[in-house]
Enzyme design. Structure first.
Site, short mmCIF file in Angstrom:
data_model
loop_
_atom_site.label_atom_id
_atom_site.label_comp_id
_atom_site.label_asym_id
_atom_site.label_seq_id
_atom_site.Cartn_x
_atom_site.Cartn_y
_atom_site.Cartn_z
N TYR A 47 75.40 44.68 33.76
CA TYR A 47 74.43 45.64 32.86
C TYR A 47 74.68 47.10 32.58
CZ TYR A 47 70.00 44.91 35.24
OH TYR A 47 68.91 44.69 35.61
N GLU A 48 74.40 47.96 30.97
CA GLU A 48 74.49 49.55 31.37
C GLU A 48 75.96 49.94 32.14
OE1 GLU A 48 72.40 50.80 29.74
OE2 GLU A 48 70.65 49.49 29.41
N GLY A 49 77.23 49.11 31.48
CA GLY A 49 78.46 49.30 31.95
C GLY A 49 79.04 48.26 33.33
#
Length: 597
Positions: free
Chosen positions: A439-441
């Site tokens: 998550y968040e890239g």
């Protein structure tokens, strides 16, 4: 099952000796961050993490968040822990005093945040997302939005979320289709569905403030047509009290590999009359504003990697001290010993210990640079520090979280068969850690950001400046006698050369053959992480030796040098191989046609 013990001593060392807490405290707006105050904050945070959050980690994982009829009930004890967390002021630690915050520097908040994440990964995600939402509103929201929402969010009475992802729009935010229809009163009606929304619904706070990406009717296609909206769960009356329920509901939560106590919501906006939303900043600049949240969240997720390394290490170490198995290697007929005596178990534990210390040091140094980038009175220093932060955020996020997964896996291995049994707790750390790389890239997205936006765009200038600092430390190592420093200097120097060569290759080839360069992006991110971690370990060893030379008999300092030596021999030694993968690995990556997979 052992509980988490915050590594306050190492945190203090890193803050003072590597991150430069004294210099941070001299920055305008950071003057209250004196060593005495920071020590008091760390001690109180450690107590809260150890006594309140850590005991909820295992039962929270087993019970999980529960969804029923569009509402989510948190595991037993979470609601009470969150109230105590907010009432104790932890939600306000780094926010501006203007909004009821304590205004402490990011580097102090980083150390405290690491404790929350080690003690209870699932719980820590709620304040993490709220902090990002606060930062986006502070920097981009209108005065009215700020007055309406920020103080309640800073106090923890309300929490916040990020709503980016849709079923057909994951990393490709250009595919966002949630729509925002303007109303006569200046508000908008939001229609669409968002997925993977951390703490999108829960019962710990009075209100949840969703920040939602959506398109207005006149928006151009692609990422240039995305706007950002505040969509509260409950409407807010003019006097600040809560009004009617907004048309924003959690229609399900995900059943996940880990972080079971963190509700990951599927949010439906506008299934009825439309969810009322308010534009943040200017129309069509939503992605720009959301990246404010994402950069804050990416650093916070990087700290999750640090925390996973530390927590998995502590559990494995404690088990290895207690588990009696076999005699000492090379001894026949002797007494059986704790497995911590066995060389390979020591190798695994040292791998975990050194990686926890290296990721922590790098993260705190980057946090201190962020403080300088925001608060330093000299514009040139602000710019220089911001360039360093921009370069290193993908590394803190990508390398630290990949380290967290690897170290949690080693922790299972230390436990042997018992590590595969849930009741020991080792498996939970591995399950929980895995999401941090996603998550968040994902790590791949962080790596592409690193080599493209952060290196190729500026011709590698910031990387070269960092390499210059590293070479200065290598020179200092060369001036120290003793086998440990000889080995440190040799390994570190070779690693720096490998990093420099790989960086030069990427900058030279990114414009010529972006596919070949991108094939080496993740190996390069790992290379930069390994060498930057070694940079901080080398600095730590130099400080420790200076303390010893001055007559300090604290065993902490020889241990620092020994851990740095291990890191040099077992981690920095990987640098040349990673550099080779960057420069020479594209042919193998791109060789097969798609139908051969």
């Amino acid at each position: 099952m052992s509980e988490y013990i915050a590594p306050v001593r190492d945190m203090q060392f890193v803050l003072r000796e590597l991150a430069g807490l004294e210099q941070v405290a001299q920055l305008p707006g950071c003057e209250e961050a004196t060593p005495d105050l920071v020590d008091a904050v760390l001690e109180e945070a450690a107590r809260f993490a150890e006594e309140v959050l850590s005991p909820l980690n295992w039962p929270g994982d087993q019970e999980g968040a529960r969804w029923h009829n569009k509402t989510v009930t948190m595991p037993a004890g979470f609601k009470e822990a969150y109230k105590l967390f907010a009432d104790s002021g932890w939600t306000a630690l780094s926010s501006e005093p203007e909004w009821g915050g304590q205004g402490l520097p990011k580097v102090v908040a980083a150390a405290v945040g690491e404790m929350w994440k080690s003690a209870n990964h699932s719980f820590s995600l709620c304040p993490l997302l709220t902090s990002g939402a606060i930062e986006a509103l502070v920097l981009s929201g209108s005065d009215e939005l700020k007055r309406t929402y920020i103080e309640k969010m800073v106090s923890g009475v309300w929490t916040g979320t990020m709503n980016l992802t849709e079923p057909n729009a994951g990393s490709d935010l250009a595919a966002v289709r949630t729509r925002a229809e303007p109303q006569a009163d200046g508000s908008y009606r939001i229609f669409g569905q968002k997925i993977f929304i951390t703490y999108g619904e829960h019962d710990m706070a009075e209100n949840i403030i969703h920040l939602v990406l959506a398109r207005t009717p006149t928006a151009p296609e692609g990422v240039k047509g995305i706007s950002l909206f505040v969509v509260p769960k409950f409407m807010v009356n003019a006097d600040g009290t809560l009004g009617e329920r907004n048309d924003a509901y959690c229609v399900s939560i995900e059943h996940k590999l880990g972080i079971h106590a963190s509700p990951t919501a599927i949010m439906a906006f506008g299934d009825h009359a439309g969810a009322v939303g308010y534009l943040v900043g200017e129309e069509n600049r939503g992605l720009e504003y959301m990246f404010i949240m994402m950069n804050a969240a990416r650093f916070g997720v990087g700290l999750e990697g640090v925390a996973a390394c530390e927590r998995a290490y502590q559990r494995a170490r404690d088990y290895a001290r207690d588990r009696i198995q076999c005699t000492d290697i090379g001894v026949r007929g002797g007494a059986k010993v704790p497995i911590i005596r066995h060389p390979d178990v020591r190798r695994m534990l040292m791998t975990m210990k050194s990686r926890a210390e290296a990721t922590r040091a790098l993260a705190y140094v980057v946090a201190a640079a962020h403080d300088a980038a925001v608060h330093h009175p000299d514009a040139g220093e602000r710019k220089r520090n911001q360039a360093f932060v921009d370069l290193m955020i993908p590394v803190v996020k990508g390398w630290s979280t990949e380290s967290g997964v690897s170290m949690a896996s080693i922790g299972v291995q230390v436990h042997g068969g018992m590590g595969y049994v849930e009741e020991t707790g080792a498996a939970q750390h591995l399950r929980d850690a895995q999401i941090s790389t996603i998550y968040e890239g994902t790590t791949g997205i962080q790596a592409n950001d690193l080599i493209g936006r952060k290196m190729a765009r500026e011709g590698g200038a910031t990387l070269q400046a960092v390499i210059g600092l590293m070479r200065g430390v290598a020179g200092e190592l060369g001036g120290r006698p003793g086998d440990d420093f000889v080995a440190l200097q040799r390994r570190f120097s070779v690693a720096i050369d490998a990093l420099a060569e790989a960086g030069e290759w990427l900058v030279a080839n990114y414009g010529k053959d972006v596919r070949a360069a991108s094939a080496g992006a993740v190996p390069f991110l790992m290379l930069l992480g390994v060498v930057a971690g070694g940079w901080q370990m080398a600095r730590a060893a130099l400080v420790a030796q200076a303390k010893i030379d001055a007559g300090d008999a604290d065993p902490f300092y020889p241990a620092k040098i020994g851990t740095a030596r291990f890191y040099a021999d077992h981690v920095l030694s990987q640098a040349s191989g990673l550099a080779s993968s960057v420069a020479d690995g594209a042919a193998g990556v791109l060789a097969l046609p798609e139908d051969m997979f």
